[in-house]
Motif scaffolding. Structure first.
Motif, PDB file in Angstrom:
ATOM      1  N   GLN A   2       7.080  -1.488  -7.617  1.00  0.00           N
ATOM      2  CA  GLN A   2       5.721  -1.294  -6.960  1.00  0.00           C
ATOM      3  C   GLN A   2       5.039  -1.671  -8.214  1.00  0.00           C
ATOM      4  O   GLN A   2       4.769  -1.391  -8.728  1.00  0.00           O
ATOM      5  CB  GLN A   2       5.377   0.649  -7.247  1.00  0.00           C
ATOM      6  N   ASP A   3       3.473  -2.201  -7.585  1.00  0.00           N
ATOM      7  CA  ASP A   3       2.275  -2.486  -8.558  1.00  0.00           C
ATOM      8  C   ASP A   3       1.970  -1.212  -9.566  1.00  0.00           C
ATOM      9  O   ASP A   3       2.197  -1.257 -10.361  1.00  0.00           O
ATOM     10  CB  ASP A   3       1.741  -2.794  -7.502  1.00  0.00           C
ATOM     11  N   THR A   4       2.566  -0.466  -9.115  1.00  0.00           N
ATOM     12  CA  THR A   4       1.638   1.321  -9.576  1.00  0.00           C
ATOM     13  C   THR A   4       2.799   2.052 -10.668  1.00  0.00           C
ATOM     14  O   THR A   4       2.709   2.690 -11.685  1.00  0.00           O
ATOM     15  CB  THR A   4       1.165   2.101  -9.182  1.00  0.00           C
ATOM     16  N   TYR A  52       7.211  -1.291 -13.979  1.00  0.00           N
ATOM     17  CA  TYR A  52       6.031  -2.481 -13.968  1.00  0.00           C
ATOM     18  C   TYR A  52       4.989  -1.884 -15.476  1.00  0.00           C
ATOM     19  O   TYR A  52       4.434  -2.844 -15.628  1.00  0.00           O
ATOM     20  CB  TYR A  52       5.361  -2.704 -12.869  1.00  0.00           C
ATOM     21  N   ARG A  53       4.884  -1.964 -15.388  1.00  0.00           N
ATOM     22  CA  ARG A  53       3.319  -0.888 -15.980  1.00  0.00           C
ATOM     23  C   ARG A  53       3.200  -0.355 -17.322  1.00  0.00           C
ATOM     24  O   ARG A  53       2.672  -0.160 -18.366  1.00  0.00           O
ATOM     25  CB  ARG A  53       2.383   0.049 -15.573  1.00  0.00           C
ATOM     26  N   PRO A 108       5.900  -7.485  -8.856  1.00  0.00           N
ATOM     27  CA  PRO A 108       5.632  -6.367  -8.245  1.00  0.00           C
ATOM     28  C   PRO A 108       5.034  -6.243  -6.346  1.00  0.00           C
ATOM     29  O   PRO A 108       4.601  -7.252  -5.871  1.00  0.00           O
ATOM     30  CB  PRO A 108       3.961  -5.541  -8.488  1.00  0.00           C
ATOM     31  N   LYS A 141      -0.556  -3.981  -4.091  1.00  0.00           N
ATOM     32  CA  LYS A 141      -1.513  -3.727  -5.775  1.00  0.00           C
ATOM     33  C   LYS A 141      -2.240  -2.207  -5.764  1.00  0.00           C
ATOM     34  O   LYS A 141      -3.114  -2.018  -3.682  1.00  0.00           O
ATOM     35  CB  LYS A 141      -2.063  -4.379  -5.479  1.00  0.00           C
ATOM     36  N   ASP A 142      -2.235  -1.873  -6.312  1.00  0.00           N
ATOM     37  CA  ASP A 142      -2.922  -0.419  -6.583  1.00  0.00           C
ATOM     38  C   ASP A 142      -2.475   0.698  -5.473  1.00  0.00           C
ATOM     39  O   ASP A 142      -3.112   2.309  -5.940  1.00  0.00           O
ATOM     40  CB  ASP A 142      -4.668  -0.652  -6.363  1.00  0.00           C
ATOM     41  N   GLU A 143      -1.325   0.759  -4.989  1.00  0.00           N
ATOM     42  CA  GLU A 143      -0.540   1.776  -3.799  1.00  0.00           C
ATOM     43  C   GLU A 143       0.529   2.349  -4.605  1.00  0.00           C
ATOM     44  O   GLU A 143       1.176   1.967  -5.817  1.00  0.00           O
ATOM     45  CB  GLU A 143      -0.157   0.945  -2.484  1.00  0.00           C
ATOM     46  N   GLN A 203       7.082  -5.371   4.506  1.00  0.00           N
ATOM     47  CA  GLN A 203       6.779  -5.600   3.019  1.00  0.00           C
ATOM     48  C   GLN A 203       7.977  -6.315   2.376  1.00  0.00           C
ATOM     49  O   GLN A 203       7.951  -7.572   1.718  1.00  0.00           O
ATOM     50  CB  GLN A 203       5.554  -4.692   2.204  1.00  0.00           C
ATOM     51  N   SER A 263      -0.038   6.920  -9.437  1.00  0.00           N
ATOM     52  CA  SER A 263      -0.375   7.156  -8.639  1.00  0.00           C
ATOM     53  C   SER A 263      -1.531   8.841  -8.106  1.00  0.00           C
ATOM     54  O   SER A 263      -0.693   9.757  -7.183  1.00  0.00           O
ATOM     55  CB  SER A 263      -0.306   7.018  -7.257  1.00  0.00           C
TER      56      SER A 263
END
Length: 386
Positions: free
Chosen positions: A120-122, A126-127, A143, A146-148, A155, A185
């Protein structure tokens, strides 16, 4: 080795110079005992669980069964690992010094020689893990969403199928990592229906699946889906020991024996093989007793409390869509948050966080909510706003 005599714990550990508190009936709630809280214990609408001060931590350890380990072998560590095997339904578990190491080693082993890992991008992987997958383990994080808070099975499938047309070198998809719930999130969950679809797709395509379940007990409490059911959809699962179990640190990684058997060597290679891990293991094992029941009671109590607080003019509290323990919190512009926060803290030992310029923020629910009766909390808010 024999369990440590709890009365001699402080003396034998060389910590006898620290103040020894009289056993606090509220702290005993962590053992599953049914005792009444006192008005001196803080209700904290902050964080995922109680974070104990050193003296309190030592008092609770005296209530626990403690057996020393040696470099993570035997003792309370082994007992904790066996407990998590039971909880998750996996073949084997291993204690880790940190969640980052648990995530990274799981991904590295699951993906083998394949370099691509979808995340996940979030996600924390990853972050928030210092690009360890790339710099240490030579994995390329891909990722999605994005932002979800989550990506869908559709997907994921589209991204995997697009690789041959978009990339020259076929380095292969090794694994998928999913965080649930997602802290970036605001604690939102990945819908279990989507997790089932992703799991089915990954297994059909021989793609390994890892769950960053640092806060999986929150997802379980708010969704009604057991930890074991969540774990069954994944090849490996990591669970934090400090976010709500009160340990000072540590994590447990669970999975197939073939995967977990590789971990002790890798922990040593990466400098995580500490001589003694028993303080964290014993604390987590001790507070695991009755934890699911306490969390179930916490969710019910929070729902009843917020229904009542929402009837007070100037307060609006709402559950987030797909959320867990974080609730949106809005105050009328006429209410001065600093005065409210100070009054709750000083007069009632209730802690709330800050709000933005619009008087909006979040209330985080954890088991400290069980320390006081709802009527006490409701009355505290009413008087502090007056």
């Amino acid at each position: 080795m024999a369990p440590v005599n709890r009365r001699d714990f402080l003396k034998n550990s060389g910590l006898a110079t620290l103040p020894l508190l009289v056993a606090n009936p509220v702290l005993a709630m962590g053992t599953g005992h049914k005792r009444s809280p006192t008005a001196t214990q803080a209700v904290k609408f902050l964080g995922d669980g109680e974070m104990f001060e050193p003296a309190d931590y030592l008092n609770i350890l005296q209530q626990a069964t403690i057996v020393r380990d040696s470099y993570g072998a035997g003792g309370s560590v082994e007992a904790l690992e066996k407990k998590f095997v039971e909880i998750t339904g996996k073949e084997k578990a291993v204690f880790m010094p940190s969640g980052t190491m648990a995530n990274q080693l799981a991904i590295a082993v699951l993906s083998g020689e394949n370099s691509k890992v979808f995340v996940q991008d979030t996600s924390h992987v990853y972050r928030d893990e210092a690009d360890a997958a790339q710099t240490v383990y030579q994995k390329r994080l891909m990722p999605l969403a994005k932002d979800e808070p989550f990506f869908t099975a559709q997907q994921l499938q589209a991204a995997v199928e697009a690789i041959p047309a978009e990339e020259v070198f076929k380095t292969g998809v090794g694994a998928v990592s999913i965080e649930n719930p997602v802290r970036r999130s605001n604690g939102r969950m990945v819908p279990v229906e989507e997790l089932r679809k992703i799991s089915t797709y990954c297994r059909a395509n021989n793609i390994k699946l890892h769950l960053d379940g640092a806060r999986i007990y929150l997802a379980a409490a708010w969704s009604g889906i057991s930890v074991k059911e969540y774990a069954s959809l994944f090849d490996t699962i990591y669970i934090s020991l400090y976010k709500y179990f009160g340990a000072a640190g540590g994590a447990v990684l669970c999975g197939d024996k073939a995967v977990i058997d590789k971990m002790p060597h890798l922990i040593k290679v990466h400098g995580g093989n500490m001589y003694g891990n028993w303080t964290n293991a014993a604390m987590a094992l001790h507070r695991l007793e009755g934890f699911e029941t306490r969390m179930k009671n916490t969710v019910q109590k929070a729902n009843e409390l917020f229904d009542a607080l929402n009837k007070i003019p100037g307060i609006t509290i709402k559950a987030l869509p797909g959320g867990t323990n974080m609730y949106s919190f809005a105050l009328s512009p006429k209410i001065e948050i600093t005065k409210l926060r100070d009054a709750l803290n000083t007069n009632y030992n209730i802690r709330i966080g800050r709000v933005n310029e619009k008087n909006e923020g979040f209330l985080s629910v954890n088991e400290t909510l069980l320390y006081q009766d709802n009527n006490y909390i409701i009355n505290a808010f009413k008087k502090s706003m007056g």
